[in-house]
Write a protein that holds these residues in place. Structure first.
Motif, PDB file in Angstrom:
ATOM      1  N   TRP A 214     -42.153  66.110  -3.440  1.00 57.01           N
ATOM      2  CA  TRP A 214     -41.883  67.519  -3.157  1.00 57.01           C
ATOM      3  C   TRP A 214     -41.297  67.723  -1.764  1.00 57.01           C
ATOM      4  CZ3 TRP A 214     -42.092  71.785  -6.243  1.00 57.01           C
ATOM      5  CH2 TRP A 214     -42.055  73.039  -5.623  1.00 57.01           C
ATOM      6  N   GLU A 215     -41.879  67.054  -0.766  1.00 57.61           N
ATOM      7  CA  GLU A 215     -41.459  67.287   0.617  1.00 57.61           C
ATOM      8  C   GLU A 215     -40.176  66.542   0.979  1.00 57.61           C
ATOM      9  OE1 GLU A 215     -44.548  63.940   0.623  1.00 57.61           O
ATOM     10  OE2 GLU A 215     -44.232  65.879  -0.386  1.00 57.61           O
ATOM     11  N   GLU A 216     -39.626  65.772   0.055  1.00 60.07           N
ATOM     12  CA  GLU A 216     -38.406  65.022   0.332  1.00 60.07           C
ATOM     13  C   GLU A 216     -37.141  65.759  -0.119  1.00 60.07           C
ATOM     14  OE1 GLU A 216     -40.585  60.650  -0.062  1.00 60.07           O
ATOM     15  OE2 GLU A 216     -39.354  61.420  -1.709  1.00 60.07           O
ATOM     16  N   ILE A 217     -37.326  67.013  -0.537  1.00 61.30           N
ATOM     17  CA  ILE A 217     -36.207  67.839  -0.986  1.00 61.30           C
ATOM     18  C   ILE A 217     -36.250  69.171  -0.245  1.00 61.30           C
ATOM     19  CG2 ILE A 217     -35.026  68.846  -2.968  1.00 61.30           C
ATOM     20  CD1 ILE A 217     -36.683  67.065  -4.764  1.00 61.30           C
ATOM     21  N   PHE A 231     -31.454  66.146   0.573  1.00 61.93           N
ATOM     22  CA  PHE A 231     -32.372  65.016   0.434  1.00 61.93           C
ATOM     23  C   PHE A 231     -32.351  64.240   1.748  1.00 61.93           C
ATOM     24  CE2 PHE A 231     -30.326  66.163  -3.475  1.00 61.93           C
ATOM     25  CZ  PHE A 231     -31.367  66.273  -4.378  1.00 61.93           C
ATOM     26  N   CYS A 232     -33.518  63.779   2.171  1.00 63.31           N
ATOM     27  CA  CYS A 232     -33.632  63.143   3.479  1.00 63.31           C
ATOM     28  C   CYS A 232     -33.955  61.655   3.339  1.00 63.31           C
ATOM     29  CB  CYS A 232     -34.706  63.843   4.303  1.00 63.31           C
ATOM     30  SG  CYS A 232     -34.357  65.616   4.533  1.00 63.31           S
ATOM     31  N   TYR A 233     -33.433  60.866   4.293  1.00 62.36           N
ATOM     32  CA  TYR A 233     -33.543  59.412   4.231  1.00 62.36           C
ATOM     33  C   TYR A 233     -33.849  58.850   5.611  1.00 62.36           C
ATOM     34  CZ  TYR A 233     -30.849  60.250  -0.047  1.00 62.36           C
ATOM     35  OH  TYR A 233     -30.412  60.719  -1.264  1.00 62.36           O
ATOM     36  N   ASP A 234     -34.571  57.726   5.624  1.00 62.33           N
ATOM     37  CA  ASP A 234     -34.765  57.014   6.883  1.00 62.33           C
ATOM     38  C   ASP A 234     -33.549  56.142   7.153  1.00 62.33           C
ATOM     39  OD1 ASP A 234     -34.977  54.708   5.310  1.00 62.33           O
ATOM     40  OD2 ASP A 234     -37.161  54.607   5.463  1.00 62.33           O
ATOM     41  N   HIS A 239     -36.044  57.460   0.787  1.00 59.30           N
ATOM     42  CA  HIS A 239     -36.395  58.888   0.843  1.00 59.30           C
ATOM     43  C   HIS A 239     -37.561  59.111   1.798  1.00 59.30           C
ATOM     44  CE1 HIS A 239     -33.770  60.378  -2.321  1.00 59.30           C
ATOM     45  NE2 HIS A 239     -34.067  59.319  -3.028  1.00 59.30           N
ATOM     46  N   ILE A 240     -37.453  60.153   2.604  1.00 56.39           N
ATOM     47  CA  ILE A 240     -38.528  60.538   3.522  1.00 56.39           C
ATOM     48  C   ILE A 240     -38.701  62.044   3.490  1.00 56.39           C
ATOM     49  CG2 ILE A 240     -38.200  58.587   5.091  1.00 56.39           C
ATOM     50  CD1 ILE A 240     -36.688  60.562   6.954  1.00 56.39           C
ATOM     51  N   LYS A 241     -39.759  62.507   4.122  1.00 53.56           N
ATOM     52  CA  LYS A 241     -40.021  63.942   4.221  1.00 53.56           C
ATOM     53  C   LYS A 241     -38.910  64.613   5.001  1.00 53.56           C
ATOM     54  CE  LYS A 241     -43.377  67.231   6.136  1.00 53.56           C
ATOM     55  NZ  LYS A 241     -44.678  67.370   6.847  1.00 53.56           N
ATOM     56  N   CYS A 242     -38.392  65.728   4.490  1.00 54.18           N
ATOM     57  CA  CYS A 242     -37.370  66.487   5.196  1.00 54.18           C
ATOM     58  C   CYS A 242     -38.001  67.259   6.341  1.00 54.18           C
ATOM     59  CB  CYS A 242     -36.665  67.448   4.237  1.00 54.18           C
ATOM     60  SG  CYS A 242     -35.570  66.618   3.051  1.00 54.18           S
TER      61      CYS A 242
END
Length: 243
Positions: A214-217, A231-234, A239-242
Motif C-alpha cells: 500500500w505505501e509503495e504507491i 511508484f518508488c524504488y531504492d 519497491h520501497i515506501k513512497c
C-alpha cells in the motif's frame, strides 16, 4: 495381470499429465515475470515524427538546475492521459490527446529524500546536462511509453541526465520498470463512480500486483480527477515506501 498393466498405464499417463501441467505453469509464470519489451505497434503512431523537440531549461523561468544533489531513491510516475488532455490549454493539438491513451509514463525521477516538512522540490537533482536531441530510433522504439517526442526529450534532460549517461539506458530502465507493473482495466469504472476515490485506485493496482504494498504507491488526485500514479524504488530498483 492385464488389469494391473492397465492400472499402471493409467497412473503413468495421469502422472505425466500432472508433471506437464506443473512444468508448463512454472514456465508461464517465469516468462510472465521476465523483462517485456513494449511492442512497437502497441500504440498509435504519428505519420511523421517531430524533429524540433530539443529542450533548453534556461528558456523556462520556472526551471532550475541542481547538479550537486545526491540520488537517494527513484520515482516512476504514470500520467492519466484523459485528465492531462482535458485540462491542458490547446491539448487537442498534441498527438497524445488526439488518440485514446490511458496511463502513459510521465517520467522516472532520481530524487533526494526530504529532511524537513515543506522543503522545496529544488533539492532534487535536475537538468544536470544539456543534451542534443534524442536519436530518432530511440524515439520510435519507446514512443508507446511516452507518446510525445518533446516529453521524452524534456524528461531525459530534466531527470535522466542526473543518473544515466545515455538516453537509451534511461528509457530502457523505464521500459523495464513499467513492464513489471500490471495496469488495472477498471480505472474508468472507479472514476465514474462518485463514491470511490484514490483508495480504490490504489487497491486496484495492489489487487493485480502482489509485489506491491500500500505505501509503495502514490495516487495523485485533484477535485476527484486522477492525475498520476507513482511508484518508488531504492537504488537497486526494488519497491520501497513512497516518501
Amino acid at each position: 495381470m492385464t488389469n494391473n498393466r492397465i492400472r499402471c498405464l493409467i497412473i503413468f499417463i495421469v502422472t505425466g499429465l500432472l508433471i506437464f501441467l506443473i512444468v508448463g505453469t512454472i514456465i508461464y509464470l517465469v516468462r510472465r515475470s521476465e523483462h517485456r519489451v513494449v511492442h512497437p505497434d502497441a500504440c498509435p503512431r504519428p505519420k511523421q515524427y517531430q524533429t524540433n523537440y530539443d529542450y533548453d531549461y534556461t528558456k523556462n523561468s520556472k526551471e532550475f538546475r541542481n547538479t550537486d544533489s545526491s540520488v537517494d531513491y527513484f520515482q516512476l510516475s504514470l500520467s492519466w492521459s484523459p485528465t492531462f488532455c482535458g485540462g491542458k490549454q490547446n491539448s487537442h493539438n498534441l498527438f497524445q490527446c488526439q488518440h485514446v491513451f490511458g496511463f502513459v509514463v510521465h517520467g522516472l525521477w532520481p530524487s533526494k529524500t526530504k529532511t524537513g516538512r515543506g522543503q522545496s522540490n529544488n533539492i532534487h537533482p535536475r537538468n544536470c546536462r544539456n543534451e542534443p536531441p534524442i536519436p530518432a530510433d530511440v524515439i520510435k522504439k519507446y514512443f508507446c511509453l511516452m507518446p510525445s517526442e518533446k516529453l521524452m526529450q524534456d524528461e531525459w534532460e530534466k531527470h535522466g541526465t542526473c543518473y544515466w549517461q545515455k538516453p537509451e539506458d534511461y528509457f530502457e530502465k523505464i521500459n523495464y520498470l513499467y513492464s513489471k507493473i500490471n495496469i488495472p482495466n477498471n480505472i474508468n469504472d472507479i472514476l465514474n463512480n462518485g463514491t470511490l476515490g484514490y483508495k480504490s485506485i490504489k487497491q486496484s493496482f495492489i489487487d493485480i500486483n502482489p509485489q506491491l504494498k500500500w505505501e509503495e504507491i502514490n495516487v495523485m488526485m485533484r477535485k476527484n480527477k486522477l492525475h498520476e500514479v507513482a511508484f518508488c524504488y531504492d537504488l537497486n530498483f526494488n519497491h520501497i515506501k513512497c516518501i
